[in-house]
Design an enzyme around this catalytic site. Sequence first.
Site, short mmCIF file in Angstrom:
data_model
loop_
_atom_site.label_atom_id
_atom_site.label_comp_id
_atom_site.label_asym_id
_atom_site.label_seq_id
_atom_site.Cartn_x
_atom_site.Cartn_y
_atom_site.Cartn_z
N ARG A 8 0.68 -1.44 -0.10
CA ARG A 8 -0.15 -0.12 -0.49
C ARG A 8 0.96 1.09 -0.28
O ARG A 8 0.57 2.19 -0.16
CB ARG A 8 -0.73 0.11 1.57
N SER A 9 2.51 0.86 -0.19
CA SER A 9 3.14 2.09 0.59
C SER A 9 2.83 3.57 -1.04
O SER A 9 2.77 4.69 -0.33
CB SER A 9 4.61 2.40 0.33
N LYS A 36 15.31 -6.25 4.66
CA LYS A 36 15.74 -4.61 5.64
C LYS A 36 16.63 -4.84 6.21
O LYS A 36 17.94 -3.74 6.80
CB LYS A 36 14.72 -5.00 6.43
N ASN A 51 14.47 0.13 7.03
CA ASN A 51 13.41 -0.12 6.02
C ASN A 51 12.97 1.61 5.55
O ASN A 51 12.28 1.75 4.85
CB ASN A 51 11.98 -0.17 6.85
N GLY A 75 7.66 -12.53 19.74
CA GLY A 75 8.54 -12.59 18.26
C GLY A 75 10.13 -11.77 19.08
O GLY A 75 9.88 -11.14 19.88
N GLY A 91 12.50 -11.56 15.19
CA GLY A 91 12.48 -11.77 14.31
C GLY A 91 13.24 -10.15 14.00
O GLY A 91 13.23 -9.68 15.46
N ASN A 105 9.65 -15.27 22.54
CA ASN A 105 9.86 -16.01 21.26
C ASN A 105 9.75 -17.56 22.13
O ASN A 105 10.38 -18.02 23.12
CB ASN A 105 10.99 -15.86 20.66
N TYR A 107 -1.69 -6.64 8.72
CA TYR A 107 -3.05 -6.32 8.48
C TYR A 107 -3.89 -7.38 7.33
O TYR A 107 -2.99 -7.97 6.90
CB TYR A 107 -2.77 -5.21 7.97
N GLY A 138 -1.86 -3.86 12.42
CA GLY A 138 -0.93 -2.91 11.65
C GLY A 138 -0.94 -1.78 10.59
O GLY A 138 -0.18 -1.54 9.92
P1 ATR Z 1 9.58 -10.90 10.35
O1 ATR Z 1 11.34 -10.50 9.98
O2 ATR Z 1 8.87 -10.84 10.26
O3 ATR Z 1 10.55 -10.51 12.29
P2 ATR Z 1 11.68 -13.19 10.99
O4 ATR Z 1 13.11 -12.51 11.58
O5 ATR Z 1 11.82 -14.55 10.36
O6 ATR Z 1 10.49 -12.71 10.28
O7 ATR Z 1 11.23 -14.24 12.54
C1 ATR Z 1 9.42 -14.58 12.08
C2 ATR Z 1 9.15 -14.41 13.87
O8 ATR Z 1 8.01 -15.30 13.87
C3 ATR Z 1 10.38 -15.21 14.92
O9 ATR Z 1 10.01 -14.19 16.21
C4 ATR Z 1 10.39 -16.56 14.66
O10 ATR Z 1 10.43 -17.83 15.82
P3 ATR Z 1 11.90 -18.03 16.23
O11 ATR Z 1 12.76 -17.30 16.67
O12 ATR Z 1 11.50 -19.49 17.23
O13 ATR Z 1 12.04 -18.90 14.78
C5 ATR Z 1 8.05 -16.37 15.17
N1 ATR Z 1 7.27 -16.92 14.94
C6 ATR Z 1 7.32 -17.80 13.58
N2 ATR Z 1 6.55 -18.57 12.95
C7 ATR Z 1 5.87 -19.85 14.52
C8 ATR Z 1 5.07 -19.86 15.23
N3 ATR Z 1 4.18 -20.80 13.87
N4 ATR Z 1 5.31 -19.42 16.38
C9 ATR Z 1 5.24 -18.48 16.42
N5 ATR Z 1 6.59 -17.89 17.01
C10 ATR Z 1 6.40 -18.05 14.90
#
Ligand code: ATR
Length: 280
Positions: free
Chosen positions: A15-16, A68, A89, A129, A131, A153, A223, A244
Amino acid sequence: MDLYCVMGNPVEHSRSPWIHARFAELTGQTLDYGRRLVPIDGFDEAVAAFRADPAGTARGCNITVPFKFDAAALAQHLSPRAALARAVNVLSFEEDGIHGDNSDGAGLVNDITVHAGVSLAGSELLLLGAGGAAAGVLGPLLEGSPRRVVVANRTLAKAITLVQRHAALALAHHVTLEAQELHAVPGNFDIVVNATASSLAGGEVPVAASVLKRGALAVDMMYGPAAVGFMNWARDHGAVPRDGLGMLVEQAAEAFALWRGVRPPAAQVLAELRAIVDRT
Ligand code: ATR
């Protein structure tokens, strides 16, 4: 013509371009904002090609998944918040080189405090999370001076690393900051932010509903369909769900202000975008 774009893979549903075109219209700025699909191994080349575009002068771009971290590596100058997030970003092409910033955290904080009307100060906040998405927002959340922040996490080691990197900032803002496993989160919270990718994988919300205080604000950083599972879960357990979309518009507003020196009317554009998204 000043050129901007969003780079990602996938990027066709971003949407940016619409948001920035609307910001430009409402602030009387003249610019062109497009979208570029970048091959997974071709980020640096894509930035170079954009900068060489004969259609105008490339001034900057937004970066979305999964680039990113590549953007942070490419930038010659990083803002403090981008350095802490280790993710970028927003790129700006300046005379002294490529500048990298991260407006995701400010976008989320503005959405929570301005649009949702919930104060961070003194709150108990759970970030799900560890990540890239979580890393992008933790610093600005801590700067809002919540009383306590738990980063939970699936992989505990990643939460610990993220928490350790933010320990000094937490101390400076008198925040108790801790890392936990998802299934061992103690207590309950005023604000729960979902920065996991679990909903994308079609999974259940990866934490017990007991983490939600009654009336808590529960924000998914995504979102559309990707946010529905988390929002339904929050509503079913007495929390106030939020997607979001507000964060998306606010992080764009922050980038626009950085590039153009003018702050666009984010609330108006969010209301307009919400109406469009609700219709589709
Ligand atoms: P992003 O840039 O979207 O944060 P990412 O760096 O791959 O993508 O991180 C994904 C996040 O979602 C991580 O915190 C991941 O947990 P892990 O560090 O244990 O991998 C979490 N995640 C992804 N699938 C998940 C699931 N089914 N249940 C719980 N956490 C999940």
